[in-house]
Design a protein around this motif. Structure first.
Motif, mmCIF file in Angstrom:
data_model
loop_
_atom_site.group_PDB
_atom_site.id
_atom_site.type_symbol
_atom_site.label_atom_id
_atom_site.label_comp_id
_atom_site.label_asym_id
_atom_site.label_seq_id
_atom_site.Cartn_x
_atom_site.Cartn_y
_atom_site.Cartn_z
ATOM 1 N N ASP A 14 0.861 -1.184 0.000
ATOM 2 C CA ASP A 14 0.000 0.000 0.000
ATOM 3 C C ASP A 14 0.898 1.236 0.000
ATOM 4 N N SER A 15 0.854 1.999 -1.064
ATOM 5 C CA SER A 15 1.742 3.160 -1.192
ATOM 6 C C SER A 15 1.488 4.199 -0.104
ATOM 7 N N ARG A 16 0.313 4.197 0.496
ATOM 8 C CA ARG A 16 0.015 5.155 1.564
ATOM 9 C C ARG A 16 0.805 4.865 2.835
ATOM 10 N N SER A 17 1.305 3.640 2.973
ATOM 11 C CA SER A 17 2.034 3.276 4.190
ATOM 12 C C SER A 17 3.550 3.354 4.019
ATOM 13 N N ILE A 18 3.999 3.952 2.938
ATOM 14 C CA ILE A 18 5.439 4.070 2.701
ATOM 15 C C ILE A 18 5.998 5.258 3.464
ATOM 16 N N TYR A 19 7.008 4.982 4.240
ATOM 17 C CA TYR A 19 7.783 6.016 4.921
ATOM 18 C C TYR A 19 9.232 5.578 4.809
ATOM 19 N N GLY A 20 10.130 6.479 4.554
ATOM 20 C CA GLY A 20 11.530 6.094 4.379
ATOM 21 C C GLY A 20 11.672 5.011 3.334
ATOM 22 N N HIS A 39 0.235 3.043 -8.655
ATOM 23 C CA HIS A 39 0.883 3.785 -7.575
ATOM 24 C C HIS A 39 2.409 3.659 -7.584
ATOM 25 N N ILE A 40 2.946 3.121 -8.658
ATOM 26 C CA ILE A 40 4.402 2.971 -8.748
ATOM 27 C C ILE A 40 5.099 4.330 -8.705
ATOM 28 N N GLU A 41 4.605 5.285 -9.464
ATOM 29 C CA GLU A 41 5.248 6.600 -9.477
ATOM 30 C C GLU A 41 5.146 7.287 -8.114
ATOM 31 N N PHE A 44 7.721 5.650 -5.998
ATOM 32 C CA PHE A 44 9.030 6.141 -6.442
ATOM 33 C C PHE A 44 9.307 7.530 -5.857
ATOM 34 N N ALA A 45 8.304 8.383 -5.871
ATOM 35 C CA ALA A 45 8.453 9.743 -5.323
ATOM 36 C C ALA A 45 8.737 9.707 -3.824
ATOM 37 N N LYS A 46 8.331 8.624 -3.150
ATOM 38 C CA LYS A 46 8.574 8.477 -1.711
ATOM 39 C C LYS A 46 9.902 7.774 -1.424
ATOM 40 N N GLY A 47 10.698 7.540 -2.471
ATOM 41 C CA GLY A 47 12.028 6.977 -2.285
ATOM 42 C C GLY A 47 12.181 5.510 -2.605
ATOM 43 N N PRO A 57 7.563 -0.038 -15.801
ATOM 44 C CA PRO A 57 7.560 1.249 -16.492
ATOM 45 C C PRO A 57 8.984 1.758 -16.654
ATOM 46 N N SER A 58 9.138 2.819 -17.372
ATOM 47 C CA SER A 58 10.463 3.414 -17.555
ATOM 48 C C SER A 58 10.716 4.431 -16.448
ATOM 49 N N LEU A 59 11.461 4.020 -15.455
ATOM 50 C CA LEU A 59 11.886 4.914 -14.380
ATOM 51 C C LEU A 59 13.391 4.768 -14.226
ATOM 52 N N ILE A 60 14.086 5.866 -14.322
ATOM 53 C CA ILE A 60 15.539 5.836 -14.184
ATOM 54 C C ILE A 60 15.884 5.611 -12.723
ATOM 55 N N ASP A 61 16.889 4.781 -12.480
ATOM 56 C CA ASP A 61 17.375 4.485 -11.134
ATOM 57 C C ASP A 61 16.388 3.663 -10.311
#
Length: 172
Positions: A14-20, A39-41, A44-47, A57-61
């Motif tokens: 669940d992307s809502r539970s991502i911290y650190g 919710h992959i992006e 990704f924005a959360k690290g 998908p195409s995500l660098i790094d």
């Protein structure tokens, strides 16, 4: 695996539970009502840089483990993790009472043993692998709930938990 090798210490569904997010592997589970790939992006924005997906998908790094079913991939990873521990593991199932029986057992046995148990009521096809993945070196007993919603699901949970003993709480 696409991209650089990654290490992580926990799975999140669940992307809502991502911290650190740097120590997270995001599992993009697709259900009849929702698709975690949407919710992959956000993850990704959360690290998050490690993903278990059906398509990358195409995500660098970022690193992607592409599998037919991310849920099955998570379950297989959990079963493999469980197989590394030679400790007693209780599986609790039944229509009602699983959580209270688990908590009672924990209260009775915790003064004597280092116990890993399902958090809250994590007894589903997703919750069980996430619970079992919490086993760490030094744990002396596992107590995990197993609940089903559809025929055939218990086989997957048994493969993950690999119980040494079973407790049946109630059939409604």
């Amino acid at each position: 695996l696409q991209g650089a090798n990654r290490t992580f210490s926990r799975f999140v569904t669940d992307s809502r539970s991502i911290y650190g997010g740097s120590d997270v592997c995001f599992v993009a589970i697709k259900t009849a009502r929702h698709d975690g790939h949407l919710h992959i992006e956000e993850a990704f924005a959360k690290g998050v840089r490690c993903f278990l997906v059906t398509s990358a998908p195409s995500l660098i790094d970022a690193s992607f483990v592409v599998v037919e079913s991310p849920l099955t991939g998570l379950q297989k990873f959990a079963a493999h993790h469980r197989s590394k521990f030679d400790i007693p593991v209780y599986a609790i199932t039944g229509s009602n009472g699983k959580t209270i029986v688990k908590e009672w057992l924990h209260q009775l046995l915790a003064p004597e043993l280092r116990i890993k148990r399902s958090p809250r009521s994590f007894n589903s096809q997703i919750g069980v692998p996430l619970s079992v993945l919490n086993l760490i070196s030094g744990d002396q007993l596992g107590i995990f709930e197993a609940g089903i919603s559809h025929p055939g699901e218990m086989k997957a949970l048994q493969t993950i938990i690999q119980p040494t003993d079973g407790i049946f709480s109630h059939l409604g």
